[in-house]
Enzyme design. Structure first.
Site, PDB file in Angstrom:
ATOM      1  N   LYS A  52     -16.721  24.676  16.065  1.00 26.03           N
ATOM      2  CA  LYS A  52     -17.644  24.115  16.867  1.00 26.03           C
ATOM      3  C   LYS A  52     -18.864  24.966  16.691  1.00 26.03           C
ATOM      4  CE  LYS A  52     -14.897  22.108  20.489  1.00 26.03           C
ATOM      5  NZ  LYS A  52     -14.536  21.931  21.979  1.00 26.03           N
ATOM      6  N   LYS A  83      -8.318  11.056  15.623  1.00 29.95           N
ATOM      7  CA  LYS A  83      -7.848  10.800  17.063  1.00 29.95           C
ATOM      8  C   LYS A  83      -8.821  10.480  17.754  1.00 29.95           C
ATOM      9  CE  LYS A  83      -7.404  14.797  19.869  1.00 29.95           C
ATOM     10  NZ  LYS A  83      -8.283  14.082  20.830  1.00 29.95           N
ATOM     11  N   LYS A 101     -12.376  11.933  23.942  1.00 30.05           N
ATOM     12  CA  LYS A 101     -13.341  11.465  25.157  1.00 30.05           C
ATOM     13  C   LYS A 101     -14.720  11.975  24.866  1.00 30.05           C
ATOM     14  CE  LYS A 101     -11.041  14.953  27.979  1.00 30.05           C
ATOM     15  NZ  LYS A 101     -11.458  16.298  27.397  1.00 30.05           N
TER      16      LYS A 101
HETATM   17  P1  ATP Z   1     -12.344  16.487  23.563  1.00 33.88           P
HETATM   18  O1  ATP Z   1     -13.076  15.423  22.409  1.00 33.88           O
HETATM   19  O2  ATP Z   1     -13.101  17.007  24.631  1.00 33.88           O
HETATM   20  O3  ATP Z   1     -11.476  17.631  23.028  1.00 33.88           O
HETATM   21  P2  ATP Z   1      -9.670  14.783  24.016  1.00 33.88           P
HETATM   22  O4  ATP Z   1      -9.846  13.298  24.135  1.00 33.88           O
HETATM   23  O5  ATP Z   1      -9.415  15.280  22.507  1.00 33.88           O
HETATM   24  O6  ATP Z   1     -11.302  15.424  24.431  1.00 33.88           O
HETATM   25  P3  ATP Z   1      -8.372  16.999  25.444  1.00 33.88           P
HETATM   26  O7  ATP Z   1      -9.074  17.351  26.681  1.00 33.88           O
HETATM   27  O8  ATP Z   1      -8.813  17.865  24.092  1.00 33.88           O
HETATM   28  O9  ATP Z   1      -8.896  15.501  25.195  1.00 33.88           O
HETATM   29  O10 ATP Z   1      -6.990  16.939  25.672  1.00 33.88           O
HETATM   30  C1  ATP Z   1      -6.379  16.305  26.891  1.00 33.88           C
HETATM   31  C2  ATP Z   1      -5.269  15.856  26.684  1.00 33.88           C
HETATM   32  O11 ATP Z   1      -5.222  14.453  26.073  1.00 33.88           O
HETATM   33  C3  ATP Z   1      -4.144  16.686  26.006  1.00 33.88           C
HETATM   34  O12 ATP Z   1      -2.990  16.734  26.295  1.00 33.88           O
HETATM   35  C4  ATP Z   1      -4.301  16.017  24.626  1.00 33.88           C
HETATM   36  O13 ATP Z   1      -2.978  16.363  23.807  1.00 33.88           O
HETATM   37  C5  ATP Z   1      -4.349  14.599  24.923  1.00 33.88           C
HETATM   38  N1  ATP Z   1      -5.096  13.848  24.126  1.00 33.88           N
HETATM   39  C6  ATP Z   1      -6.273  13.736  23.575  1.00 33.88           C
HETATM   40  N2  ATP Z   1      -6.633  13.063  22.801  1.00 33.88           N
HETATM   41  C7  ATP Z   1      -5.422  12.188  22.484  1.00 33.88           C
HETATM   42  C8  ATP Z   1      -5.191  10.948  21.650  1.00 33.88           C
HETATM   43  N3  ATP Z   1      -5.959  10.462  20.786  1.00 33.88           N
HETATM   44  N4  ATP Z   1      -3.607  10.645  21.657  1.00 33.88           N
HETATM   45  C9  ATP Z   1      -2.960  11.268  22.459  1.00 33.88           C
HETATM   46  N5  ATP Z   1      -3.050  12.210  23.360  1.00 33.88           N
HETATM   47  C10 ATP Z   1      -4.712  12.836  23.304  1.00 33.88           C
HETATM   48 MG    MG Z   2      -9.587  17.577  22.260  1.00 36.18          MG
END
Ligand code: ATP
Ligand code: MG
Length: 320
Positions: free
Chosen positions: A111, A192, A195
């Site tokens: 980052k 992947k 959010k």
């Molecule tokens: P960011 O972009 O802020 O990292 P994120 O969507 O990757 O957001 P995290 O806060 O990193 O979300 O992860 C929150 C939870 O959601 C974790 O348990 C992670 O394993 C799960 N998760 C995140 N993205 C996915 C995905 N695409 N498929 C399945 N599980 C996910």
């Molecule tokens: Mg993440």
């Protein structure tokens, strides 16, 4: 009694990936009678890069409401910033952490890459994460690959503290959860769904049926038009494979589906069927924000009680 701990950062709006990969397993863990669940919104972690206060507030409220709508009310739900022990223990742990340990963190390197200067919190947040974990004394922390290094650091810090100042912390084991649903970005199925990514390839939990239909219709597939085009093959057909996995995870079936058009229609129906009840419940809860606030305030109160002895022991051991 085992402790189940999950923190979600309000860095964006929850996606279908978060639902299938995080909220569903979190709900399933509540059915284990021997487990005590603490599920938090790690709002302090949402400020490691430049942020807008109003947006952070809105995302936190939305996420808080969505966790309730997803059926997690039996857990202790809390906002991290309302449990001051997190920030305080993070400082105590910073006094045991070396700069080199944090400079090695892959997430910081990624980052911070190409950026002349970052917030100090981007550098120190793994220590806050260690505090988040150690305060609740979980025996095991299940983490995905991207967070593994941070939990290893948590173990190092806990061991070092215990050796230097006395046995205060439970040193957690790192567990790799059984490969769960990993939803890929619809616009770029090699990465992947996230959010914090742009909206085109992410299905957000509050997207209405028309938005879901449009996003799925635009999902990247491939130019294969053969009779067996609709088949899973992660290397050669990542987009189609992702759609098939989403379909199955949402309770649909691909049997009898021969074209990408039909596959996308089935995926849309299955996803909308998952989201509709969640969105209905969300609308009810959003109409009663005082209730949502009360649930999280009560959770924070519980967490202050649970974490206080750990923090007090750490303070005392360090001579405070
Ligand atoms: P960011 O972009 O802020 O990292 P994120 O969507 O990757 O957001 P995290 O806060 O990193 O979300 O992860 C929150 C939870 O959601 C974790 O348990 C992670 O394993 C799960 N998760 C995140 N993205 C996915 C995905 N695409 N498929 C399945 N599980 C996910
Ligand atoms: Mg993440």
């Amino acid at each position: 009694m085992t402790t189940s701990l999950s923190l979600l950062t309000p860095s964006g709006r929850l996606t279908l990936g978060n639902l299938l990969g995080a909220l569903r397993p979190m709900a399933a863990r509540l059915d284990d009678p021997g487990s005590r669940a603490y599920y938090g919104l790690s709002d302090l972690h949402a400020m490691t890069t430049p942020h807008d206060p109003a947006l952070l507030r809105a995302r936190t409220t939305e996420m808080a409401t969505l966790l309730l709508a997803a059926g997690l009310e039996r857990a202790t739900l809390f906002r991290q910033s309302r449990v001051p022990a997190h920030a305080e223990l993070a400082y105590l742990l910073e006094c045991t952490t070396h700069t080199g340990e944090l400079a090695r963190m892959i997430q910081f390197k990624e980052k911070g890459r190409g950026v002349g200067s970052t917030r100090v919190s981007l550098y120190t947040y793994p220590v806050l994460m260690a505090a988040d974990i150690l305060l609740y004394r979980p025996a095991v922390v299940p983490v995905g690959d991207d967070q593994r290094q941070h939990v290893e650091l948590t173990r190092d810090l806990a061991l070092r503290f215990n050796t230097t100042y006395g046995e205060v912390f439970t040193v957690p084991e790192v567990a790799t959860p059984a490969a769960g649903a990993r939803v890929m970005d619809l616009a770029d199925p090699t990465r992947k769904m996230s959010k914090s990514a742009d909206a085109a390839g992410s299905v957000f939990l509050l997207d209405g049926p028309d938005v879901v239909r449009r996003k799925v219709a635009r999902a990247v597939t491939d130019s294969d038009t053969g009779p067996d085009a609709v088949r899973a093959d992660r290397a050669a057909k990542p987009g189609v494979t992702n759609l098939l996995e989403v379909l199955e995870a949402c309770g649909g079936s691909a049997s009898g589906i021969a074209t990408y058009g039909a596959l996308k229609a089935a995926v849309t129906d299955a996803v909308v069927a998952q989201l509709e009840p969640l969105q209905r419940r969300y609308a009810e809860l959003a109409a009663d924000p005082a209730y949502v606030t009360e649930v999280y305030d009560r959770g924070a109160e519980t967490c202050r009680h649970v974490t206080e002895p750990v923090l007090a022991a750490a303070r005392a051991a360090m001579g405070l």
